[in-house]
Design a protein around this motif. Structure first.
Motif, PDB file in Angstrom:
ATOM      1  N   GLY A 185       0.809  -1.112   0.038  1.00 35.28           N
ATOM      2  CA  GLY A 185      -0.039   0.251   0.042  1.00 35.28           C
ATOM      3  C   GLY A 185       0.896   1.356   0.033  1.00 35.28           C
ATOM      4  O   GLY A 185       1.969   1.171  -0.913  1.00 35.28           O
ATOM      5  N   VAL A 186       0.492   2.123   0.898  1.00 30.57           N
ATOM      6  CA  VAL A 186       0.826   3.547   1.032  1.00 30.57           C
ATOM      7  C   VAL A 186       1.334   4.159   2.193  1.00 30.57           C
ATOM      8  O   VAL A 186       0.520   3.635   2.901  1.00 30.57           O
ATOM      9  CB  VAL A 186       0.128   4.632  -0.124  1.00 30.57           C
ATOM     10  N   ASN A 187       1.932   5.175   2.169  1.00 29.25           N
ATOM     11  CA  ASN A 187       2.030   6.035   3.542  1.00 29.25           C
ATOM     12  C   ASN A 187       1.198   7.173   3.488  1.00 29.25           C
ATOM     13  O   ASN A 187       1.127   7.766   2.019  1.00 29.25           O
ATOM     14  CB  ASN A 187       3.654   6.523   3.623  1.00 29.25           C
ATOM     15  N   ARG A 188       0.532   7.640   4.489  1.00 31.05           N
ATOM     16  CA  ARG A 188      -0.299   8.911   4.472  1.00 31.05           C
ATOM     17  C   ARG A 188       0.467   9.800   5.191  1.00 31.05           C
ATOM     18  O   ARG A 188       0.037   9.888   6.603  1.00 31.05           O
ATOM     19  CB  ARG A 188      -1.613   8.625   4.892  1.00 31.05           C
ATOM     20  N   SER A 189       1.405  10.486   4.889  1.00 29.56           N
ATOM     21  CA  SER A 189       2.320  11.548   5.762  1.00 29.56           C
ATOM     22  C   SER A 189       1.342  12.807   5.941  1.00 29.56           C
ATOM     23  O   SER A 189       0.317  12.974   5.238  1.00 29.56           O
ATOM     24  CB  SER A 189       3.411  11.893   4.885  1.00 29.56           C
ATOM     25  N   GLY A 190       1.689  13.465   7.112  1.00 25.68           N
ATOM     26  CA  GLY A 190       1.012  14.585   7.379  1.00 25.68           C
ATOM     27  C   GLY A 190       1.077  14.883   9.098  1.00 25.68           C
ATOM     28  O   GLY A 190       1.111  15.860   9.636  1.00 25.68           O
ATOM     29  N   ALA A 191       0.398  13.863   9.651  1.00 27.56           N
ATOM     30  CA  ALA A 191       0.157  13.883  11.178  1.00 27.56           C
ATOM     31  C   ALA A 191       1.524  13.976  11.890  1.00 27.56           C
ATOM     32  O   ALA A 191       1.548  14.161  13.131  1.00 27.56           O
ATOM     33  CB  ALA A 191      -0.529  12.896  11.641  1.00 27.56           C
ATOM     34  N   GLU A 192       2.498  13.754  11.294  1.00 20.50           N
ATOM     35  CA  GLU A 192       3.849  13.688  12.139  1.00 20.50           C
ATOM     36  C   GLU A 192       4.465  15.399  12.114  1.00 20.50           C
ATOM     37  O   GLU A 192       5.184  15.584  13.046  1.00 20.50           O
ATOM     38  CB  GLU A 192       4.974  12.765  11.408  1.00 20.50           C
ATOM     39  N   PHE A 193       4.104  16.128  11.130  1.00 21.13           N
ATOM     40  CA  PHE A 193       4.713  17.296  11.063  1.00 21.13           C
ATOM     41  C   PHE A 193       3.551  18.666  10.877  1.00 21.13           C
ATOM     42  O   PHE A 193       3.937  19.817  11.843  1.00 21.13           O
ATOM     43  CB  PHE A 193       5.458  17.360   9.866  1.00 21.13           C
ATOM     44  N   MET A 194       2.393  18.636  10.496  1.00 18.38           N
ATOM     45  CA  MET A 194       1.397  19.407  10.511  1.00 18.38           C
ATOM     46  C   MET A 194       1.342  20.033  12.050  1.00 18.38           C
ATOM     47  O   MET A 194       1.089  21.130  12.245  1.00 18.38           O
ATOM     48  CB  MET A 194       0.349  19.172   9.969  1.00 18.38           C
ATOM     49  N   CYS A 195       1.008  19.409  13.124  1.00 20.10           N
ATOM     50  CA  CYS A 195       0.773  19.650  14.180  1.00 20.10           C
ATOM     51  C   CYS A 195       1.601  20.460  15.044  1.00 20.10           C
ATOM     52  O   CYS A 195       1.509  21.528  15.635  1.00 20.10           O
ATOM     53  CB  CYS A 195       0.221  18.594  15.213  1.00 20.10           C
ATOM     54  N   VAL A 196       2.779  19.975  14.960  1.00 20.07           N
ATOM     55  CA  VAL A 196       4.136  20.607  15.556  1.00 20.07           C
ATOM     56  C   VAL A 196       4.608  22.031  14.626  1.00 20.07           C
ATOM     57  O   VAL A 196       4.962  23.011  15.498  1.00 20.07           O
ATOM     58  CB  VAL A 196       5.193  19.650  15.870  1.00 20.07           C
ATOM     59  N   GLN A 197       4.123  22.120  13.636  1.00 20.42           N
ATOM     60  CA  GLN A 197       4.320  23.471  13.034  1.00 20.42           C
ATOM     61  C   GLN A 197       3.266  24.181  13.052  1.00 20.42           C
ATOM     62  O   GLN A 197       3.284  25.392  12.598  1.00 20.42           O
ATOM     63  CB  GLN A 197       4.549  23.137  11.271  1.00 20.42           C
ATOM     64  N   GLY A 198       2.044  23.993  13.752  1.00 16.18           N
ATOM     65  CA  GLY A 198       1.203  24.764  13.816  1.00 16.18           C
ATOM     66  C   GLY A 198       0.000  24.862  12.708  1.00 16.18           C
ATOM     67  O   GLY A 198      -0.661  25.984  12.884  1.00 16.18           O
ATOM     68  N   HIS A 199      -0.013  24.058  12.045  1.00 22.11           N
ATOM     69  CA  HIS A 199      -0.747  24.296  10.822  1.00 22.11           C
ATOM     70  C   HIS A 199      -2.119  23.384  10.663  1.00 22.11           C
ATOM     71  O   HIS A 199      -2.897  23.817   9.846  1.00 22.11           O
ATOM     72  CB  HIS A 199      -0.026  23.756   9.492  1.00 22.11           C
ATOM     73  N   GLY A 200      -2.164  22.222  11.654  1.00 17.64           N
ATOM     74  CA  GLY A 200      -3.357  21.504  11.419  1.00 17.64           C
ATOM     75  C   GLY A 200      -2.806  20.276  11.985  1.00 17.64           C
ATOM     76  O   GLY A 200      -1.792  20.129  12.624  1.00 17.64           O
ATOM     77  N   ILE A 201      -3.689  18.970  11.470  1.00 15.00           N
ATOM     78  CA  ILE A 201      -3.339  17.703  12.034  1.00 15.00           C
ATOM     79  C   ILE A 201      -2.823  16.793  10.901  1.00 15.00           C
ATOM     80  O   ILE A 201      -1.825  16.186  10.763  1.00 15.00           O
ATOM     81  CB  ILE A 201      -4.573  16.981  12.643  1.00 15.00           C
ATOM     82  N   ASN A 236       3.537  22.606  23.908  1.00 19.32           N
ATOM     83  CA  ASN A 236       4.218  23.470  22.888  1.00 19.32           C
ATOM     84  C   ASN A 236       3.293  23.284  21.775  1.00 19.32           C
ATOM     85  O   ASN A 236       3.603  23.904  20.790  1.00 19.32           O
ATOM     86  CB  ASN A 236       5.580  23.096  22.853  1.00 19.32           C
ATOM     87  N   ILE A 237       2.469  22.629  21.753  1.00 19.73           N
ATOM     88  CA  ILE A 237       1.434  22.384  20.391  1.00 19.73           C
ATOM     89  C   ILE A 237       0.251  23.119  20.776  1.00 19.73           C
ATOM     90  O   ILE A 237      -0.246  23.155  21.876  1.00 19.73           O
ATOM     91  CB  ILE A 237       1.222  20.884  20.539  1.00 19.73           C
ATOM     92  N   LYS A 238      -0.224  23.727  19.673  1.00 23.84           N
ATOM     93  CA  LYS A 238      -1.426  24.495  19.918  1.00 23.84           C
ATOM     94  C   LYS A 238      -2.637  23.415  20.454  1.00 23.84           C
ATOM     95  O   LYS A 238      -2.726  22.402  19.898  1.00 23.84           O
ATOM     96  CB  LYS A 238      -2.030  25.024  18.699  1.00 23.84           C
ATOM     97  N   PRO A 239      -3.320  24.014  21.332  1.00 26.30           N
ATOM     98  CA  PRO A 239      -4.483  23.173  21.858  1.00 26.30           C
ATOM     99  C   PRO A 239      -5.286  22.539  20.969  1.00 26.30           C
ATOM    100  O   PRO A 239      -5.666  21.102  20.986  1.00 26.30           O
ATOM    101  CB  PRO A 239      -5.283  24.270  22.635  1.00 26.30           C
ATOM    102  N   GLU A 240      -5.659  23.114  19.803  1.00 25.60           N
ATOM    103  CA  GLU A 240      -6.575  22.464  18.841  1.00 25.60           C
ATOM    104  C   GLU A 240      -5.933  21.486  17.817  1.00 25.60           C
ATOM    105  O   GLU A 240      -6.865  20.337  17.383  1.00 25.60           O
ATOM    106  CB  GLU A 240      -7.190  23.739  17.893  1.00 25.60           C
ATOM    107  N   TYR A 241      -4.637  21.225  18.185  1.00 22.84           N
ATOM    108  CA  TYR A 241      -3.892  20.319  17.324  1.00 22.84           C
ATOM    109  C   TYR A 241      -3.430  19.259  18.471  1.00 22.84           C
ATOM    110  O   TYR A 241      -2.359  18.460  17.937  1.00 22.84           O
ATOM    111  CB  TYR A 241      -2.883  20.834  16.682  1.00 22.84           C
ATOM    112  N   ARG A 242      -3.662  19.121  19.570  1.00 24.42           N
ATOM    113  CA  ARG A 242      -2.884  18.379  20.474  1.00 24.42           C
ATOM    114  C   ARG A 242      -4.032  17.519  21.284  1.00 24.42           C
ATOM    115  O   ARG A 242      -5.419  17.601  21.526  1.00 24.42           O
ATOM    116  CB  ARG A 242      -2.191  19.128  21.506  1.00 24.42           C
ATOM    117  N   GLY A 243      -3.310  16.450  22.088  1.00 23.28           N
ATOM    118  CA  GLY A 243      -4.373  15.676  22.979  1.00 23.28           C
ATOM    119  C   GLY A 243      -5.288  14.987  22.275  1.00 23.28           C
ATOM    120  O   GLY A 243      -5.227  14.266  21.320  1.00 23.28           O
ATOM    121  N   ALA A 244      -6.445  15.126  23.101  1.00 21.25           N
ATOM    122  CA  ALA A 244      -8.014  14.534  22.647  1.00 21.25           C
ATOM    123  C   ALA A 244      -8.229  14.579  21.100  1.00 21.25           C
ATOM    124  O   ALA A 244      -8.541  13.863  20.580  1.00 21.25           O
ATOM    125  CB  ALA A 244      -8.810  14.580  23.760  1.00 21.25           C
TER     126      ALA A 244
END
Length: 497
Positions: A185-201, A236-244
């Motif tokens: 299959g494939v990899n679906r990249s994004g969730a490793e970097f978007m949140c820490v960069q503050g752009h989304g999940i 250090n992560i924006k609340p909307e992109y972290r935890g729950a």
């Protein structure tokens, strides 16, 4: 992945030769033949254009042995290049396999299995005779067993439909019916970097339509890279992109992958810990780039939480860490592999390291029995000592993971034959990332051909709409429109189904 014409292959059926080794026995009746004291089974496990994988199993039917040597002669100029389960050597056509220290004892009724990779040309005729400790083996296998009329003829095991509950049987991934499964299959990249960069999940949509587009390629697996700080909800992560919020988003994607009949692999990609040494991706202490190894401060906690989240669904697999590279900061390869397995204060790494054993222990302490993938060193490209240093697992559900790109050190069939095939003969092997920086697919065509010949698993990097100059992107649109690189993977997956 750090963020930046198909070969003709023949899969041979397993050719098996079984012979009995007859040792001279004193005290037998005059004229009576000596009882066969050992059995040797020789098999061609897999064969491709100019090479093959072979195996020999010795069963001792006589007195216990403490040390053994298997000998045979190749009849068709075959040449052994790599072996395991014994010390292999070859002189002309004569081949010798001497026990390792750990399998020298061969009790009555016990067996030892050895394997090797060899080249062939013209013909691959099996050896017709063998010796054990210098004694010739008889070629007569003895009378065939009488079939039991009441025993039903076994039927092939059917795979379960949809995403399976994955387990390990020998060197195969198997489902709950015992059927062999390969992850492609494939990899679906994004969730490793978007949140820490503050752009989304996620980077781009992960709705049902976009996941269904992956399934339309006939993929059966999606690897999902994650960030430990975002999962654990560090401030250090924006609340909307972290935890729950982050966890719920990942669970939603995992659910949609499963709903489309595919296996989700959740993977720890970016981690905490400051590293500024050789090949450093960033000077940041936070999980904003690939670090050489996981950290003790957060990585075991990450896997404890992830395992608790998914332990009741064995259709979800775990990939412990993206691309370890302890070989870059540590002075020796031996130290790198020790750091990889045991962690601690590793030379050249400025934070306390969680080794692969620590992460396996964190997963299993939750009661999770999910399949766990364990990558090698050198950005997961080197598995040369994986078998020697592999972590222990009480459930026996470990697979080896490797990554391969055209610019890696081990990027040729010769290297794969010598360093990967021995691993694949012992445990399941999954290529968690395959790709190339050519904007084409000639290299991954070779990777897939070699992997198919060895019945292995592989996942393309990556299902994202990036320009090929910034990374091997498979698609130009989340509706599944492929790039020139992606065409190779898409067409190959469809051809296999």
């Amino acid at each position: 992945m750090r963020h930046p014409p198909r070969m003709s292959v023949l899969l041979a059926g397993a050719a098996i030769v079984t012979v009995s080794c007859a040792f001279a026995i004193t005290g037998t009746a005059s004229g009576a033949p000596a009882a066969p004291l050992c059995t040797v089974k020789y098999a061609v496990v897999g064969q491709w254009t100019d090479g093959f994988q072979g195996a020999a199993t010795i069963t001792n039917n006589g007195a216990a042995l403490n040390g053994w040597t298997l000998g045979f002669t190749f009849p068709s100029a075959q040449t052994v290049s790599q072996g395991w389960g014994a010390k292999w050597s070859q002189n002309g056509a004569a081949v010798t396999a001497v026990n390792e220290s750990w399998n020298a004892a061969l009790g009555t009724g016990a067996s030892a299995t050895t394997g090797f990779i060899a080249s062939w040309a013209g013909a691959n005729t099996a050896p017709s005779s063998f010796t054990l400790n210098g004694t010739a083996c008889a070629t007569d296998p003895g009378p065939a067993p009488t079939p039991t009329p009441t025993t039903p003829t076994p039927t092939p095991t059917d795979p379960v439909p949809g995403a399976p509950e994955l387990g390990v049987t020998g060197n195969r991934l198997t489902d709950q019916n015992g059927a062999t499964r390969r992850l492609r299959g494939v990899n679906r990249s994004g969730a490793e970097f978007m949140c820490v960069q503050g752009h989304g999940i996620f980077d781009g949509p992960v709705d049902d339509a976009s996941v269904r587009a992956i399934a339309d390629w006939k993929a059966n697996t999606v690897r999902i890279p994650l960030n430990e700080e975002c999962w654990l909800g560090l401030d250090n992560i924006k609340p909307e992109y972290r935890g729950a919020n982050y966890i719920d988003a990942v669970k939603g994607l995992v659910g949609r992958v499963l709903a489309n009949g595919m296996t989700p692999i959740v993977e720890l990609h970016w981690t905490y810990g400051q590293y500024t040494g050789n090949s450093s991706g960033c000077a940041d202490i936070h999980a904003s780039c690939q670090k050489p190894m996981p950290d003790t401060q957060y990585s075991p906690a990450f896997w404890t939480s992830v395992a608790n989240t998914f332990k009741n669904d064995r259709r979800v697999a775990f990939d412990l860490f993206n691309e370890p590279y302890p070989d870059r900061p540590t002075p020796t390869t031996a130290q790198a592999w020790s750091c990889w397995r045991d962690g601690g204060a590793c030379p050249g790494i400025g934070y306390d390291v969680a080794g692969m054993q620590d992460l396996v222990d964190a997963v299993r302490a939750t009661g999770a029995r999910n399949l766990v993938l364990v990558p090698g060193i050198a950005y997961s490209n080197d598995l040369s000592q994986w078998l020697t240093h592999s972590p222990s697992d009480p459930t026996g559900a470990l697979a080896a993971a490797w990554h391969v790109y055209n610019f890696n050190t081990c990027a040729s069939e010769a290297c794969w034959d010598s360093t990967l095939a021995p691993v694949a003969a012992r445990v399941p092997l999954v290529a968690g990332e395959i790709g190339e920086n050519t904007c084409g697919h000639a290299f991954i065509d070779r990777v897939m051909a070699w992997s198919d010949a060895h019945a292995l698993s592989y996942l393309g990097w990556t299902w994202n709409t990036w320009d090929c100059s910034s990374g091997p992107a498979l698609i130009t649109s989340y509706d599944g429109t492929p790039t020139s690189f992606g065409i190779g993977l898409r067409d190959h997956l469809r051809a296999l189904n």
